[in-house]
Design a protein around this motif. Structure first.
Motif, short mmCIF file in Angstrom:
data_model
loop_
_atom_site.label_atom_id
_atom_site.label_comp_id
_atom_site.label_asym_id
_atom_site.label_seq_id
_atom_site.Cartn_x
_atom_site.Cartn_y
_atom_site.Cartn_z
N ALA A 19 -14.59 -44.15 34.09
CA ALA A 19 -15.49 -44.64 33.03
C ALA A 19 -16.77 -45.19 33.62
O ALA A 19 -17.86 -44.93 33.11
CB ALA A 19 -14.78 -45.71 32.20
N ARG A 20 -16.65 -45.93 34.72
CA ARG A 20 -17.86 -46.47 35.37
C ARG A 20 -18.71 -45.37 35.96
O ARG A 20 -19.93 -45.48 36.00
CB ARG A 20 -17.48 -47.48 36.44
N ILE A 22 -19.00 -42.34 34.70
CA ILE A 22 -19.61 -41.59 33.59
C ILE A 22 -20.83 -42.32 33.05
O ILE A 22 -21.83 -41.68 32.69
CB ILE A 22 -18.57 -41.36 32.48
N ILE A 23 -20.77 -43.64 33.01
CA ILE A 23 -21.87 -44.42 32.45
C ILE A 23 -23.03 -44.43 33.44
O ILE A 23 -22.86 -44.83 34.59
CB ILE A 23 -21.42 -45.86 32.14
N GLN A 27 -23.60 -51.02 36.69
CA GLN A 27 -22.91 -51.99 35.86
C GLN A 27 -22.53 -53.20 36.72
O GLN A 27 -21.96 -53.03 37.78
CB GLN A 27 -21.63 -51.41 35.24
N THR A 34 -12.88 -54.04 35.97
CA THR A 34 -12.81 -52.60 35.72
C THR A 34 -11.35 -52.17 35.59
O THR A 34 -11.01 -51.38 34.70
CB THR A 34 -13.49 -51.82 36.85
N VAL A 73 -14.61 -45.93 28.53
CA VAL A 73 -16.07 -45.92 28.54
C VAL A 73 -16.60 -46.93 27.54
O VAL A 73 -17.49 -47.74 27.84
CB VAL A 73 -16.62 -44.50 28.25
N LEU A 77 -18.65 -50.40 28.46
CA LEU A 77 -19.94 -50.69 27.83
C LEU A 77 -19.92 -52.03 27.09
O LEU A 77 -20.86 -52.81 27.17
CB LEU A 77 -20.33 -49.56 26.88
N GLN A 81 -22.14 -55.32 28.10
CA GLN A 81 -23.04 -55.92 27.12
C GLN A 81 -22.71 -57.39 26.88
O GLN A 81 -23.61 -58.22 26.74
CB GLN A 81 -22.97 -55.15 25.79
#
Length: 88
Positions: A19-20, A22-23, A27, A34, A73, A77, A81
């Motif tokens: 997931a990290r 893909i972004i 981050q 994670t 993902v 996110l 945020q």
């Protein structure tokens, strides 16, 4: 039971790391966080896949893993945020 917990941790770690990756961008998220996001996404994804009837298929459960990855993902996110909002 122990095997399920160990597999959730291993799959969660892989799902969280993917997931990290893909972004896009960087981050500000620790490895432990994670891992936690990945484990939670893997467990929720398995639950949703079971409710949809796609959790136990022949071979690799691709739809379940795609669902878990999508949830991870979104989870990464959200955590990024939330942490950015606290930093302000």
């Amino acid at each position: 039971m122990i095997g399920s917990i160990v597999s959730a941790i291993v799959i969660g770690a892989i799902i969280g790391a993917l997931a990290r990756l893909i972004i896009p961008g960087r981050q500000n998220l620790s490895i432990g966080l994670t891992l936690i996001v990945g484990i939670v996404a893997a467990l929720i994804g398995t639950l949703i896949a079971a409710l949809l009837g796609i959790a136990n298929t022949r071979g690799i459960d691709w739809w379940e893993h795609i669902l878990q990855l999508a949830l991870a993902v979104v989870g990464v996110l959200l955590v990024v945020q939330m942490r950015a909002g606290k930093a302000r």
